[in-house]
Design a protein around this motif. Structure first.
Motif, mmCIF file in Angstrom:
data_model
loop_
_atom_site.group_PDB
_atom_site.id
_atom_site.type_symbol
_atom_site.label_atom_id
_atom_site.label_comp_id
_atom_site.label_asym_id
_atom_site.label_seq_id
_atom_site.Cartn_x
_atom_site.Cartn_y
_atom_site.Cartn_z
ATOM 1 N N LEU A 42 0.825 -1.199 0.000
ATOM 2 C CA LEU A 42 0.000 0.000 0.000
ATOM 3 C C LEU A 42 0.865 1.257 0.000
ATOM 4 O O LEU A 42 0.579 2.220 -0.722
ATOM 5 N N ARG A 43 1.930 1.245 0.783
ATOM 6 C CA ARG A 43 2.824 2.400 0.799
ATOM 7 C C ARG A 43 3.461 2.605 -0.586
ATOM 8 O O ARG A 43 3.684 3.734 -1.016
ATOM 9 N N GLY A 44 3.769 1.504 -1.283
ATOM 10 C CA GLY A 44 4.332 1.623 -2.622
ATOM 11 C C GLY A 44 3.371 2.299 -3.583
ATOM 12 O O GLY A 44 3.772 3.145 -4.400
ATOM 13 N N GLU A 45 2.093 1.938 -3.507
ATOM 14 C CA GLU A 45 1.096 2.580 -4.354
ATOM 15 C C GLU A 45 1.008 4.074 -4.035
ATOM 16 O O GLU A 45 0.816 4.903 -4.926
ATOM 17 N N GLN A 46 1.164 4.418 -2.772
ATOM 18 C CA GLN A 46 1.152 5.829 -2.392
ATOM 19 C C GLN A 46 2.362 6.565 -2.955
ATOM 20 O O GLN A 46 2.255 7.718 -3.401
ATOM 21 N N PHE A 47 3.517 5.910 -2.971
ATOM 22 C CA PHE A 47 4.702 6.528 -3.571
ATOM 23 C C PHE A 47 4.484 6.763 -5.064
ATOM 24 O O PHE A 47 4.892 7.800 -5.610
ATOM 25 N N VAL A 48 3.852 5.785 -5.735
ATOM 26 C CA VAL A 48 3.563 5.934 -7.161
ATOM 27 C C VAL A 48 2.602 7.092 -7.388
ATOM 28 O O VAL A 48 2.797 7.929 -8.281
ATOM 29 N N GLY A 49 1.546 7.170 -6.578
ATOM 30 C CA GLY A 49 0.609 8.281 -6.701
ATOM 31 C C GLY A 49 1.282 9.629 -6.489
ATOM 32 O O GLY A 49 0.961 10.613 -7.162
#
Length: 378
Positions: A42-49
Motif C-alpha cells: 500500500l505504501r508503494g502505491e502511495q509513492f507511485v501516486g
C-alpha cells in the motif's frame, strides 16, 4: 508489534540513508514480519501516486527505474503502477497506452529478505523523484479515445517495411512516403481545426532518449520534432525529451523518430562491421560520429519532404501554420522558461561522419533544426 509500526521502522532505517547497513536493517525488519506485506505494498502505491502528482507518468517512472536499478525493480514498479491505476480513471490515451506496455507478470524473488531489499531500493528511488513539468493531470477523466485513422495505420505499415528491408533504396522510398503522409495529415488536421473554429491547443509528450550516445539521439529527435512543427527539450539526467506540439504532429514525431533510430542503428552496425574488417578499432568514436552525422543530415531530408507538402497546399494554409507555430513556441516557453544548449562531443571520426551522412541520405525523410540549434536542456 503492528504492521504499520514494522513498516515505519523499516522506512526510518532504510529510506532516508544511502548506506547498505541501514538498507539491511530495514529489509530484516520487513522479512521477519510477513503480516506487514500488505501495508508495504500500500505504501508503494502511495509513492507511485505521489510521483504522478509531481508530474511523472508511467513510462517515465519505469524508464528511470530501469536506468538506476535492474529488471527486478522494473517488475516491482510495474506491478505497483498497474495496481494503483485500477483505482481511478486514466488521465488520457497516452497514459492508457503506457499502462498497456507494462509487463503484468509479478516478479520472482528467492527469499523474503531479497524481496524486502529490492522493495526498499525501489522506494528510495521513488521517494526522491523530483518534480517535472506536468503533461496530464491525474484524476481528470479522459476523453473517449478515437480509433486510429487509416492514414496513421498506413504510415505505421510504411515505416515497418522501411525498418525490415535490407535494400537502402527501398527504405528511402518508404520513409520518404511516410513523411509525406505525416505532413499531409498534419496539414489536413490544421485546416480542419481552423475552419471548424475548434479550440485546439498544443500538448506535450515525453520520448525516451536512451544510452549510449544520448546526445546524438537527442539531436535526431530534435530534427524530427522540428520537421513536424514541434519543439523538443532534452532532459539528460532522466533519459527523455519532452516534445511540444499539436497532437497529430506529436504522433508523427513518435512514429518517425522510433523508425529512424532503428534504421540508423542497423546502418551503423553494418558500417562498423566493414570498418572492423579494415582494421579500425575506434568503435565508440565511430558510432558517435555516425549517429551525429545521421541526425544532422536527416534534418535536411525531413525539411524538404515537409516543405514540399506546404508548397503544394491551399493559399490559406500559411497563416494557419504560422499561428500554430507561435502557439507551440509559447507553450514550450511556458513549460520551460529557462533552457540551455548543449554541444555534440566525440564526433571526430571522419569515416563515421561520412558514412552516417550517407546513411541519412538513403533514409531520406523530413527536417532539421535551424543552423546552430542544439537539443534544448532545461
Amino acid at each position: 508489534m503492528s504492521t504499520t509500526t514494522t513498516v515505519d521502522r523499516a522506512f526510518r532505517a532504510a529510506l532516508y540513508d544511502d548506506a547498505d547497513a541501514t538498507l539491511d536493517t530495514g529489509a530484516s525488519l520487513l522479512a521477519a514480519d510477513p503480516a506487514a506485506d500488505g501495508e508495504l505494498a500500500l505504501r508503494g502505491e502511495q509513492f507511485v501516486g505521489a510521483a504522478w502528482r509531481r508530474g511523472w507518468q508511467p513510462a517515465d517512472v519505469v524508464r528511470m527505474v530501469r536506468r538506476e536499478l535492474d529488471d527486478l525493480h522494473v517488475r516491482l514498479v510495474s506491478a505497483l503502477i498497474l495496481k494503483e491505476a485500477g483505482q481511478r480513471p486514466s488521465p488520457g490515451p497516452r497514459w492508457t497506452a503506457q499502462l498497456q506496455e507494462l509487463d503484468p507478470e509479478p516478479p520472482r524473488v528467492p527469499d523474503r529478505f531479497s524481496h524486502a531489499t529490492a522493495v526498499l531500493e525501489l522506494y528510495r528511488l521513488l521517494l526522491r523523484l523530483p518534480a517535472l513539468e506536468p503533461l496530464d493531470a491525474p484524476g481528470r477523466t479522459a476523453a473517449p479515445q478515437q480509433p486510429e485513422s487509416r492514414m496513421l495505420t498506413r504510415i505505421r505499415a510504411l515505416l515497418a517495411k522501411a525498418e525490415a528491408t535490407d535494400y537502402p533504396e527501398e527504405a528511402e522510398a518508404l520513409s520518404a512516403k511516410a513523411q509525406e503522409l505525416m505532413a499531409r495529415h498534419s496539414i489536413d488536421e490544421a485546416l480542419l481545426a481552423a475552419r471548424a473554429h475548434t479550440e485546439d491547443a498544443p500538448g506535450a509528450c515525453r520520448i525516451g532518449v536512451d544510452p549510449p550516445y544520448e546526445t546524438a539521439k537527442a539531436v535526431l529527435l530534435d530534427a524530427v520534432a522540428t520537421a513536424n512543427r514541434c519543439r523538443a527539450v532534452w532532459h539528460e539526467p532522466f533519459g527523455f525529451s519532452t516534445v511540444i506540439g499539436f497532437e497529430p504532429d506529436l504522433e508523427a514525431v513518435e512514429l518517425l523518430y522510433t523508425s529512424l533510430l532503428v534504421q540508423a542503428t542497423a546502418a551503423m552496425t553494418k558500417a562498423e562491421a566493414a570498418q572492423r574488417k579494415g582494421g579500425r578499432k575506434r568503435t565508440k568514436t565511430f558510432r558517435q560520429s555516425f549517429l551525429a552525422a545521421y541526425a544532422h543530415r536527416i534534418g535536411d531530408r525531413l525539411r524538404a519532404a515537409a516543405e514540399a507538402q506546404v508548397d503544394g497546399s491551399e493559399g490559406d494554409l500559411l497563416p494557419v501554420l504560422a499561428a500554430r507555430d507561435v502557439a507551440v513556441v509559447d507553450h514550450m516557453e511556458r513549460m520551460f522558461p529557462d533552457t540551455v544548449t548543449t554541444r555534440l562531443r566525440g564526433v571526430g571520426d571522419a569515416a563515421g561522419w561520412e558514412q552516417g551522412a550517407a546513411a541519412a541520405d538513403r533514409a531520406r525523410v523530413a527536417e532539421r533544426p535551424r543552423t546552430g540549434e542544439r537539443p534544448r536542456l532545461p
